[in-house]
Structures are given as C-alpha cells and as structure tokens.
Design a protein around this motif. Sequence first.
Motif, PDB file in Angstrom:
ATOM      1  N   SER A 271       0.851  -1.189   0.000  1.00  0.00           N
ATOM      2  CA  SER A 271       0.000   0.000   0.000  1.00  0.00           C
ATOM      3  C   SER A 271       0.883   1.233   0.000  1.00  0.00           C
ATOM      4  CB  SER A 271      -0.899   0.020   1.244  1.00  0.00           C
ATOM      5  OG  SER A 271      -0.116   0.255   2.408  1.00  0.00           O
TER       6      SER A 271
ATOM      7  N   PHE B  25      -9.907  -3.753  -6.842  1.00  0.00           N
ATOM      8  CA  PHE B  25     -10.574  -2.454  -6.884  1.00  0.00           C
ATOM      9  C   PHE B  25     -11.680  -2.503  -7.938  1.00  0.00           C
ATOM     10  CE2 PHE B  25      -6.778  -1.377  -4.657  1.00  0.00           C
ATOM     11  CZ  PHE B  25      -7.150  -0.343  -3.816  1.00  0.00           C
TER      12      PHE B  25
ATOM     13  N   PRO C   9     -14.002   4.410  -6.014  1.00  0.00           N
ATOM     14  CA  PRO C   9     -14.042   4.769  -4.595  1.00  0.00           C
ATOM     15  C   PRO C   9     -12.924   4.079  -3.814  1.00  0.00           C
ATOM     16  CG  PRO C   9     -15.631   3.051  -5.048  1.00  0.00           C
ATOM     17  CD  PRO C   9     -15.009   3.409  -6.381  1.00  0.00           C
ATOM     18  N   TYR C  10     -12.652   4.581  -2.611  1.00  0.00           N
ATOM     19  CA  TYR C  10     -11.723   3.885  -1.723  1.00  0.00           C
ATOM     20  C   TYR C  10     -12.311   2.519  -1.397  1.00  0.00           C
ATOM     21  CZ  TYR C  10      -8.921   8.075  -1.022  1.00  0.00           C
ATOM     22  OH  TYR C  10      -8.095   9.153  -1.215  1.00  0.00           O
ATOM     23  N   ASN C  11     -11.447   1.531  -1.300  1.00  0.00           N
ATOM     24  CA  ASN C  11     -11.907   0.154  -1.209  1.00  0.00           C
ATOM     25  C   ASN C  11     -11.352  -0.516   0.045  1.00  0.00           C
ATOM     26  OD1 ASN C  11     -13.436  -1.944  -2.384  1.00  0.00           O
ATOM     27  ND2 ASN C  11     -11.586  -2.918  -3.142  1.00  0.00           N
ATOM     28  N   LEU C  12     -11.518   0.114   1.191  1.00  0.00           N
ATOM     29  CA  LEU C  12     -10.995  -0.449   2.426  1.00  0.00           C
ATOM     30  C   LEU C  12     -11.826  -1.654   2.874  1.00  0.00           C
ATOM     31  CD1 LEU C  12     -10.204   2.793   4.468  1.00  0.00           C
ATOM     32  CD2 LEU C  12      -8.647   1.431   3.067  1.00  0.00           C
TER      33      LEU C  12
ATOM     34  N   SER D 211      -6.044  -1.992   5.730  1.00  0.00           N
ATOM     35  CA  SER D 211      -7.212  -1.161   6.017  1.00  0.00           C
ATOM     36  C   SER D 211      -7.321  -0.799   7.494  1.00  0.00           C
ATOM     37  CB  SER D 211      -8.493  -1.885   5.574  1.00  0.00           C
ATOM     38  OG  SER D 211      -8.541  -2.015   4.168  1.00  0.00           O
TER      39      SER D 211
ATOM     40  N   TYR E 211      -5.156   2.153   8.271  1.00  0.00           N
ATOM     41  CA  TYR E 211      -5.752   3.409   7.801  1.00  0.00           C
ATOM     42  C   TYR E 211      -6.883   3.849   8.739  1.00  0.00           C
ATOM     43  CZ  TYR E 211      -3.381   3.660   3.248  1.00  0.00           C
ATOM     44  OH  TYR E 211      -2.445   3.795   2.250  1.00  0.00           O
ATOM     45  N   LYS E 212      -7.666   2.902   9.230  1.00  0.00           N
ATOM     46  CA  LYS E 212      -8.831   3.231  10.035  1.00  0.00           C
ATOM     47  C   LYS E 212      -8.492   3.535  11.489  1.00  0.00           C
ATOM     48  CE  LYS E 212     -12.301   0.663   7.354  1.00  0.00           C
ATOM     49  NZ  LYS E 212     -13.339  -0.396   7.411  1.00  0.00           N
TER      50      LYS E 212
END
Length: 329
Positions: free
Chosen positions: A14, A192, A206-209, A260, A263-264
């Motif tokens: 990533s 994605f 779109p973001y694909n978390l 993910s 990121y979250k």
Amino acid sequence: MGIELKNPIIIGASNLVLDLDMAKKLEEAGAAAIVYKSLFEEQLHLEAGELEDELHEYDERNAEMTSLFPHVEHSGPRAHLIALKKLKESVSIPVFASLNCLYDVSWVDYAKNLEQTGVDGIELNFYSTISDVDKSSSQVEDERIEILKKVKSAVKIPVSVKLSPFYTNMMNVVYRMDKNGADGFVLFNRLFQPDIDIDAVDLKVPYNLSHKGDNRLALRFAGLMAGNVNGSICSNTGVMDGDDVISMLLAGADTVQVVSTIYKNGVIQINRMIEELSSWMKKKGFESISDFKGKLSKKNVTDPHAYKRAQYVDYLMKSREYLKKYPVN
C-alpha cells in the motif's frame, strides 16, 4: 516463505510505506515485515504516455522551433527501485517487493531488478481483469504458472503469489503453483471495483478499504490449504483486529497482511493486535503459535463437512430458529 518473523503480522502492499518515517513507526509498533507498494508495469506505461503528451503539447507552434523541451524519457521502474532500496536499508524487519506486469519478459526482468535492491522476497501480484472472451480459464491459469516458473528460475530469493478468489477451481490452481515452486500464497487480492456517479453520469473509483467480516473467504481457503501445501499461507483482506489474527492462525494461516485497519485505526493498531493475540494465548495456555496454528483446519477437525457447503445447508435448515429469534416485521 522460509523467513522467520517475530510475529505473524505483515504490512500489506500500500501507500503506507512510501514515507520512510511511517515505515519506521510501523516497525516500532511491532510489524514483523513490510510488503512495499506494488510495481505496476501498466502504471509505468501510462505515466510514460502522459509525460510524452505533456512534453509535446506545444510542439510545432512556432516556425522556428519544433519542441520546447530537450528529449526526455520516463524513468521507468528506477524511481520505484531506488525508493524500495532506501526502505530496505531503513528498517531491520524483512521487506518484500510486490510485482504486477503485462508481459512475460517484464515479469522476469523486473523481478531481477527487484532482487538487486536487497529485498527478502517477491510477491507476484496476479491482479488482472480478464475481458477477453476467447481466453479460457485453463489458458489464464497456465499463463500464471508459466510466469511463476520463469521468475523462480530467474531469482534466488523466495517468491510468493497473491491470488484473486475468482479462479474456477482455486484448490487446483494452488496445488499446481505449489508444485511449481511457489514459496507462499497470499489470500486474497482485494480487487478495486469501479462505481458509477449517477449525478455526474460518470465512472468513479471509490476507496476500497476492508471491513470486519471480509476475511471469511480467506479463512475458508486457509483452512482448506493448511497441511496440504508446502508454501506458506498468508491471509489478507478483512483482518482488522487481534480476533481476526487468531481466527486465521487457527484455520491454518502462517501470517496475515493488514492495511485497512491501519488506515482506520492508526499505527497503534498493530500493537493492539499483538497484545490481543498474546493475551488470548496466555488465557488458553498456548506458549507458541505452533501450539494452535491449524488446530481448526480441515485436516485437523473431526467434522467431515467443515469448510464445505454443508455448513450453508445446515444454516438454511435452522432458518426457522433464526426467524423466531429475529422476527421480520
């Protein structure tokens, strides 16, 4: 892949690790290894085309000059290789390269270049959307296996394969790749997918978390593969917390990849997952991961229907009980 890690948590490919300071923070938080952002040959071609267009946008607009700029070429993979080498030199944990190419010769050439950066291994990112109606599933699989064989012959470091879940017979593909030298399997590539903006009447990406629960397909195949392949098993997608890590290990995975959840929840999430894993092991009386890894894999459970469709049938048969508990208005 034959490389000893301090724990099973790997940072997946990533943009997280493009910044060296962030990479060091991930290491300090407890990450056992890092997969660098994928080298996409397709992206390099697109960037080269865009550069060419920009450089020649104003050509031939003056009678006394044909071009405003001297001849300039896109750097190709060099910038990626330099950044990867810097990352490898900046952290003490293992670093893996990730590669996705368009042509057979590119897979081999780029793999050789990646090996020269000093990385510990290469992940072949078999990410593609097949749109050719004339290409059969066996052709797709044969092409992938040939790429694996060629790369394995060209480099000395371990090579894993990151797979999508959409092969006709996943277990057969894994079996064939295992026999042809794959040192590891990453389950699965999070593809994605496009979306449509109905207001702008246009496509959007779109973001694909990942989300909690997205790990179940990877868990199923980790359980099916454990004990049946020589290569290591790394579960990817939807691994959000310590419970998910424990579940994957119980199913038979050797490691997990996370993106993910970082990121979250931030870098601290790595430390939380390690603490949750350690706490659970202490509670259950396990001294090492080997004491319970694969304990609930298909090979080790007594239920002959585990990991098979029979579980779904059983769920349907119990649907009346579910409706009594959760009535629909």
